[in-house]
Design a protein around this motif. Structure first.
Motif, PDB file in Angstrom:
ATOM      1  N   LEU A 102      34.375  30.857  -5.393  1.00 43.69           N
ATOM      2  CA  LEU A 102      35.157  29.776  -6.012  1.00 43.69           C
ATOM      3  C   LEU A 102      34.486  29.329  -7.320  1.00 43.69           C
ATOM      4  N   CYS A 103      33.171  29.189  -7.310  1.00 40.22           N
ATOM      5  CA  CYS A 103      32.452  28.792  -8.533  1.00 40.22           C
ATOM      6  C   CYS A 103      32.632  29.849  -9.615  1.00 40.22           C
ATOM      7  N   LEU A 104      32.488  31.105  -9.195  1.00 38.74           N
ATOM      8  CA  LEU A 104      32.571  32.207 -10.165  1.00 38.74           C
ATOM      9  C   LEU A 104      33.982  32.349 -10.723  1.00 38.74           C
ATOM     10  N   CYS A 106      35.450  30.247 -12.269  1.00 36.62           N
ATOM     11  CA  CYS A 106      35.411  29.667 -13.613  1.00 36.62           C
ATOM     12  C   CYS A 106      34.185  30.178 -14.356  1.00 36.62           C
ATOM     13  N   HIS A 107      33.091  30.388 -13.623  1.00 38.88           N
ATOM     14  CA  HIS A 107      31.824  30.646 -14.293  1.00 38.88           C
ATOM     15  C   HIS A 107      31.548  32.112 -14.617  1.00 38.88           C
ATOM     16  N   ASP A 108      32.374  33.057 -14.160  1.00 40.28           N
ATOM     17  CA  ASP A 108      32.097  34.459 -14.516  1.00 40.28           C
ATOM     18  C   ASP A 108      32.709  34.834 -15.861  1.00 40.28           C
ATOM     19  N   HIS A 126      31.408  29.454 -20.680  1.00 41.44           N
ATOM     20  CA  HIS A 126      30.308  30.363 -21.002  1.00 41.44           C
ATOM     21  C   HIS A 126      28.987  29.860 -20.444  1.00 41.44           C
ATOM     22  N   GLY A 127      29.063  28.836 -19.590  1.00 42.93           N
ATOM     23  CA  GLY A 127      27.857  28.187 -19.092  1.00 42.93           C
ATOM     24  C   GLY A 127      27.041  29.007 -18.114  1.00 42.93           C
ATOM     25  N   PHE A 128      27.535  30.131 -17.652  1.00 44.30           N
ATOM     26  CA  PHE A 128      26.829  30.909 -16.638  1.00 44.30           C
ATOM     27  C   PHE A 128      26.703  32.353 -17.110  1.00 44.30           C
ATOM     28  N   GLY A 129      27.820  32.895 -17.574  1.00 43.39           N
ATOM     29  CA  GLY A 129      27.738  34.147 -18.280  1.00 43.39           C
ATOM     30  C   GLY A 129      27.917  35.417 -17.480  1.00 43.39           C
ATOM     31  N   HIS A 136      20.635  36.350 -11.823  1.00 43.52           N
ATOM     32  CA  HIS A 136      20.686  35.026 -11.199  1.00 43.52           C
ATOM     33  C   HIS A 136      20.098  35.035  -9.794  1.00 43.52           C
ATOM     34  N   HIS A 137      19.713  33.846  -9.321  1.00 43.47           N
ATOM     35  CA  HIS A 137      19.240  33.705  -7.941  1.00 43.47           C
ATOM     36  C   HIS A 137      20.285  34.313  -7.008  1.00 43.47           C
ATOM     37  N   PRO A 138      19.842  35.128  -6.013  1.00 39.53           N
ATOM     38  CA  PRO A 138      20.828  35.734  -5.104  1.00 39.53           C
ATOM     39  C   PRO A 138      21.658  34.679  -4.372  1.00 39.53           C
ATOM     40  N   VAL A 139      22.943  34.993  -4.148  1.00 35.65           N
ATOM     41  CA  VAL A 139      23.843  34.109  -3.383  1.00 35.65           C
ATOM     42  C   VAL A 139      24.653  34.926  -2.377  1.00 35.65           C
ATOM     43  N   SER A 140      25.341  34.202  -1.484  1.00 35.19           N
ATOM     44  CA  SER A 140      26.231  34.792  -0.479  1.00 35.19           C
ATOM     45  C   SER A 140      25.499  35.738   0.470  1.00 35.19           C
ATOM     46  N   LYS A 177      24.826  30.650   5.245  1.00 36.57           N
ATOM     47  CA  LYS A 177      24.601  31.447   4.026  1.00 36.57           C
ATOM     48  C   LYS A 177      24.141  30.603   2.847  1.00 36.57           C
ATOM     49  N   LEU A 178      23.308  31.194   2.014  1.00 40.96           N
ATOM     50  CA  LEU A 178      22.905  30.562   0.763  1.00 40.96           C
ATOM     51  C   LEU A 178      23.995  30.850  -0.270  1.00 40.96           C
ATOM     52  N   GLU A 179      24.520  29.790  -0.893  1.00 40.26           N
ATOM     53  CA  GLU A 179      25.590  29.928  -1.887  1.00 40.26           C
ATOM     54  C   GLU A 179      25.214  29.122  -3.144  1.00 40.26           C
ATOM     55  N   CYS A 180      26.040  29.198  -4.176  1.00 38.04           N
ATOM     56  CA  CYS A 180      25.813  28.391  -5.388  1.00 38.04           C
ATOM     57  C   CYS A 180      25.628  26.925  -4.992  1.00 38.04           C
ATOM     58  N   SER A 181      26.388  26.504  -3.998  1.00 35.97           N
ATOM     59  CA  SER A 181      26.371  25.099  -3.595  1.00 35.97           C
ATOM     60  C   SER A 181      25.129  24.743  -2.777  1.00 35.97           C
ATOM     61  N   SER A 182      24.223  25.704  -2.549  1.00 36.87           N
ATOM     62  CA  SER A 182      22.946  25.364  -1.917  1.00 36.87           C
ATOM     63  C   SER A 182      22.087  24.578  -2.908  1.00 36.87           C
ATOM     64  N   CYS A 183      22.239  24.883  -4.186  1.00 37.39           N
ATOM     65  CA  CYS A 183      21.437  24.211  -5.213  1.00 37.39           C
ATOM     66  C   CYS A 183      22.231  23.181  -6.010  1.00 37.39           C
ATOM     67  N   HIS A 184      23.515  23.435  -6.234  1.00 34.58           N
ATOM     68  CA  HIS A 184      24.346  22.532  -7.050  1.00 34.58           C
ATOM     69  C   HIS A 184      25.391  21.827  -6.191  1.00 34.58           C
ATOM     70  N   ASP A 185      25.715  20.596  -6.562  1.00 38.43           N
ATOM     71  CA  ASP A 185      26.817  19.896  -5.912  1.00 38.43           C
ATOM     72  C   ASP A 185      27.955  19.763  -6.916  1.00 38.43           C
ATOM     73  N   ASN A 192      21.888  14.273 -10.173  1.00 41.42           N
ATOM     74  CA  ASN A 192      20.729  14.950 -10.751  1.00 41.42           C
ATOM     75  C   ASN A 192      21.156  15.797 -11.937  1.00 41.42           C
ATOM     76  N   ARG A 193      20.199  16.108 -12.814  1.00 40.60           N
ATOM     77  CA  ARG A 193      20.408  17.051 -13.904  1.00 40.60           C
ATOM     78  C   ARG A 193      21.051  18.326 -13.361  1.00 40.60           C
ATOM     79  N   LYS A 194      21.952  18.937 -14.120  1.00 39.56           N
ATOM     80  CA  LYS A 194      22.593  20.201 -13.744  1.00 39.56           C
ATOM     81  C   LYS A 194      23.244  20.163 -12.358  1.00 39.56           C
ATOM     82  N   LEU A 195      23.680  18.989 -11.947  1.00 41.33           N
ATOM     83  CA  LEU A 195      24.376  18.821 -10.662  1.00 41.33           C
ATOM     84  C   LEU A 195      23.525  19.269  -9.467  1.00 41.33           C
ATOM     85  N   PHE A 196      22.196  19.239  -9.605  1.00 43.30           N
ATOM     86  CA  PHE A 196      21.352  19.679  -8.486  1.00 43.30           C
ATOM     87  C   PHE A 196      21.542  18.781  -7.276  1.00 43.30           C
ATOM     88  N   LYS A 197      21.447  19.396  -6.098  1.00 41.37           N
ATOM     89  CA  LYS A 197      21.495  18.628  -4.854  1.00 41.37           C
ATOM     90  C   LYS A 197      20.171  17.916  -4.637  1.00 41.37           C
TER      91      LYS A 197
HETATM   92  C1  HEC Z   1      18.437  28.712  -6.049  1.00 42.63           C
HETATM   93  C2  HEC Z   1      19.100  27.676  -6.745  1.00 42.63           C
HETATM   94  C3  HEC Z   1      20.320  28.021  -7.541  1.00 42.63           C
HETATM   95  C4  HEC Z   1      21.428  28.733  -7.108  1.00 42.63           C
HETATM   96  C5  HEC Z   1      21.663  29.384  -5.765  1.00 42.63           C
HETATM   97  C6  HEC Z   1      22.362  28.713  -8.218  1.00 42.63           C
HETATM   98  N1  HEC Z   1      21.835  28.012  -9.277  1.00 42.63           N
HETATM   99 FE1  HEC Z   1      22.781  27.522 -10.990  1.00 42.63          FE
HETATM  100  N2  HEC Z   1      21.083  26.720 -11.720  1.00 42.63           N
HETATM  101  C7  HEC Z   1      19.904  26.578 -11.027  1.00 42.63           C
HETATM  102  C8  HEC Z   1      18.899  26.029 -11.894  1.00 42.63           C
HETATM  103  C9  HEC Z   1      17.461  25.727 -11.519  1.00 42.63           C
HETATM  104  C10 HEC Z   1      19.540  25.809 -13.149  1.00 42.63           C
HETATM  105  C11 HEC Z   1      18.934  25.173 -14.400  1.00 42.63           C
HETATM  106  C12 HEC Z   1      18.290  26.144 -15.312  1.00 42.63           C
HETATM  107  C13 HEC Z   1      17.810  25.328 -16.502  1.00 42.63           C
HETATM  108  O1  HEC Z   1      16.945  24.498 -16.304  1.00 42.63           O
HETATM  109  O2  HEC Z   1      18.365  25.522 -17.571  1.00 42.63           O
HETATM  110  C14 HEC Z   1      20.910  26.245 -12.993  1.00 42.63           C
HETATM  111  C15 HEC Z   1      21.872  26.152 -13.991  1.00 42.63           C
HETATM  112  C16 HEC Z   1      23.220  26.465 -13.801  1.00 42.63           C
HETATM  113  C17 HEC Z   1      24.275  26.245 -14.777  1.00 42.63           C
HETATM  114  C18 HEC Z   1      24.098  25.599 -16.140  1.00 42.63           C
HETATM  115  C19 HEC Z   1      23.724  26.626 -17.170  1.00 42.63           C
HETATM  116  C20 HEC Z   1      23.446  25.988 -18.512  1.00 42.63           C
HETATM  117  O3  HEC Z   1      23.351  26.761 -19.482  1.00 42.63           O
HETATM  118  O4  HEC Z   1      23.270  24.773 -18.580  1.00 42.63           O
HETATM  119  C21 HEC Z   1      25.439  26.714 -14.242  1.00 42.63           C
HETATM  120  C22 HEC Z   1      26.801  26.717 -14.897  1.00 42.63           C
HETATM  121  C23 HEC Z   1      25.101  27.246 -12.945  1.00 42.63           C
HETATM  122  N3  HEC Z   1      23.767  27.073 -12.701  1.00 42.63           N
HETATM  123  C24 HEC Z   1      26.029  27.813 -12.093  1.00 42.63           C
HETATM  124  C25 HEC Z   1      25.698  28.452 -10.910  1.00 42.63           C
HETATM  125  C26 HEC Z   1      26.611  29.285 -10.143  1.00 42.63           C
HETATM  126  C27 HEC Z   1      28.044  29.568 -10.523  1.00 42.63           C
HETATM  127  C28 HEC Z   1      25.918  29.731  -9.070  1.00 42.63           C
HETATM  128  C29 HEC Z   1      26.377  30.725  -8.028  1.00 42.63           C
HETATM  129  C30 HEC Z   1      26.844  32.022  -8.516  1.00 42.63           C
HETATM  130  C31 HEC Z   1      24.574  29.157  -9.144  1.00 42.63           C
HETATM  131  N4  HEC Z   1      24.478  28.399 -10.282  1.00 42.63           N
HETATM  132  C32 HEC Z   1      23.591  29.332  -8.188  1.00 42.63           C
HETATM  133  C33 HEC Z   1      19.703  26.881  -9.705  1.00 42.63           C
HETATM  134  C34 HEC Z   1      20.596  27.588  -8.902  1.00 42.63           C
END
Ligand code: HEC
Ligand code: HEC
Ligand code: HEC
Ligand code: HEC
Length: 212
Positions: A102-104, A106-108, A126-129, A136-140, A177-185, A192-197
């Motif tokens: 679901l995140c991807l 928009c973000h892919d 273009h925020g994820f690329g 990126h950190h492994p997910v799913s 499962k570990l997903e994007c939403s494990s780190c972001h809300d 938190n900064r960058k929507l961190f949980k």
């Molecule tokens: C293990 C933790 C973790 C997971 C899982 C994770 N992220 Fe992140 N994400 C981060 C961190 C840490 C940053 C901040 C990097 C920085 O400081 O610029 C970030 C930054 C971002 C940003 C902002 C990029 C920017 O340029 O500001 C987006 C968008 C994003 N993540 C989307 C995702 C998506 C979509 C997924 C799943 C496919 C995902 N993240 C999975 C930790 C995570």
């Protein structure tokens, strides 16, 4: 005399207000925030509907193709992704599914942010690329006690308690499962900064799961 006492009383009342306000300000970071005004509030965009939720959700006729999707309204990506891989990885990581998909969506960068409710938009995020998740950190993937034991440098998700008060499995994983939403809300609940949980100050987020 009465006037003077009243005046002092008023001043005291002001002082108390100021003190109360000061403590409220101190408490502010722990108060819950929300999606309004966050990076995911598109209600004021020209293509928005004025409604914060409808870009992602709809009460009727939702898209149910992704496992456990919450009344989904946004067009879903059909891209094939390159999953994360490395020689030291113990987990089995395949194509993103569930919340991460679901995140991807928009973000892919393959589906426009304003493609929802059947309309085809043109605003690309273009925020994820891209679709190469090797960057990126492994997910799913399943993160359980067995993976923690095999890896040796991970906390057991069923027993380790997070800053949110529950176990890793309860607070951060989706169906184990570990997903994007494990780190972001996505709804910015924790402000938190960058929507961190969990805040990334001194790597608290990473050290919640990694035992380094
Ligand atoms: C293990 C933790 C973790 C997971 C899982 C994770 N992220 Fe992140 N994400 C981060 C961190 C840490 C940053 C901040 C990097 C920085 O400081 O610029 C970030 C930054 C971002 C940003 C902002 C990029 C920017 O340029 O500001 C987006 C968008 C994003 N993540 C989307 C995702 C998506 C979509 C997924 C799943 C496919 C995902 N993240 C999975 C930790 C995570
Ligand atoms: C940018 C996309 C997006 C927007 C905008 C959005 N959501 Fe969500 N919502 C999601 C995703 C993704 C999930 C599933 C993952 C999760 O809960 O972390 C979800 C899950 C939910 C859930 C079920 C799980 C939970 O967290 O309780 C509810 C209820 C919900 N959203 C309500 C809303 C409401 C109400 C709004 C508007 C005020 C809203 N959402 C705006 C993406 C969005
Ligand atoms: C409706 C499209 C849409 C969906 C769905 C969506 N995002 Fe976003 N997200 C965006 C846009 C647009 C931005 C603003 C930056 C950009 O253009 O990439 C953004 C920004 C972010 C940021 C950076 C926030 C900041 O303050 O810098 C993170 C992190 C993020 N999203 C994570 C996620 C995660 C995780 C999910 C799924 C749970 C998700 N997004 C779902 C469109 C979306
Ligand atoms: C919700 C738990 C969790 C969080 C939070 C988390 N990770 Fe992970 N991380 C994992 C798991 C589980 C793996 C898979 C380990 C394996 O299978 O070898 C992993 C894999 C990794 C890998 C790849 C290891 C390899 O062998 O290729 C790196 C590097 C990593 N994480 C760094 C981070 C960083 C940096 C952060 C903070 C931004 C972070 N992680 C946050 C759980 C988490």
């Amino acid at each position: 005399m009465i006037f003077v006492v009243k005046n002092i009383y008023n001043k005291l009342a002001h002082f108390e207000c100021a003190v109360l306000f000061f403590f409220l300000m101190l408490a502010a970071p722990v108060l819950r925030a929300d999606i309004t005004g966050s990076a995911h509030d598109f209600s004021a965009r020209g293509w928005g509907t004025g409604n914060v939720c409808t870009v992602c959700h709809t009460p009727h006729n939702s898209n149910t193709t992704v496992r456990n999707s919450p009344l989904w309204n946004h067009t879903i990506t059909v891209a094939t992704f390159t999953p994360y891989s490395s020689t030291t990885l113990n987990a089995t990581v395949g194509q993103p599914d569930g919340v991460s998909k679901l995140c991807l969506s928009c973000h892919d960068g393959t589906v426009a942010v304003d493609s929802f409710g059947g309309r085809v938009g043109s605003v690309i995020s273009h925020g994820f690329g891209g679709t190469n998740l090797r960057h990126h950190h492994p997910v799913s993937f399943v993160y359980d006690s067995a993976l923690a034991a095999e890896d040796g440098e991970l906390h057991d998700p069923t027993t380790q308690v997070t800053a949110l008060g529950g176990t890793i499995a309860h607070d951060l994983l989706v169906g184990g499962k570990l997903e994007c939403s494990s780190c972001h809300d996505v709804h910015n609940t924790y402000n938190n900064r960058k929507l961190f949980k969990i805040s990334d100050q001194r790597s608290a987020l990473c050290l919640t799961c990694h035992d380094m």
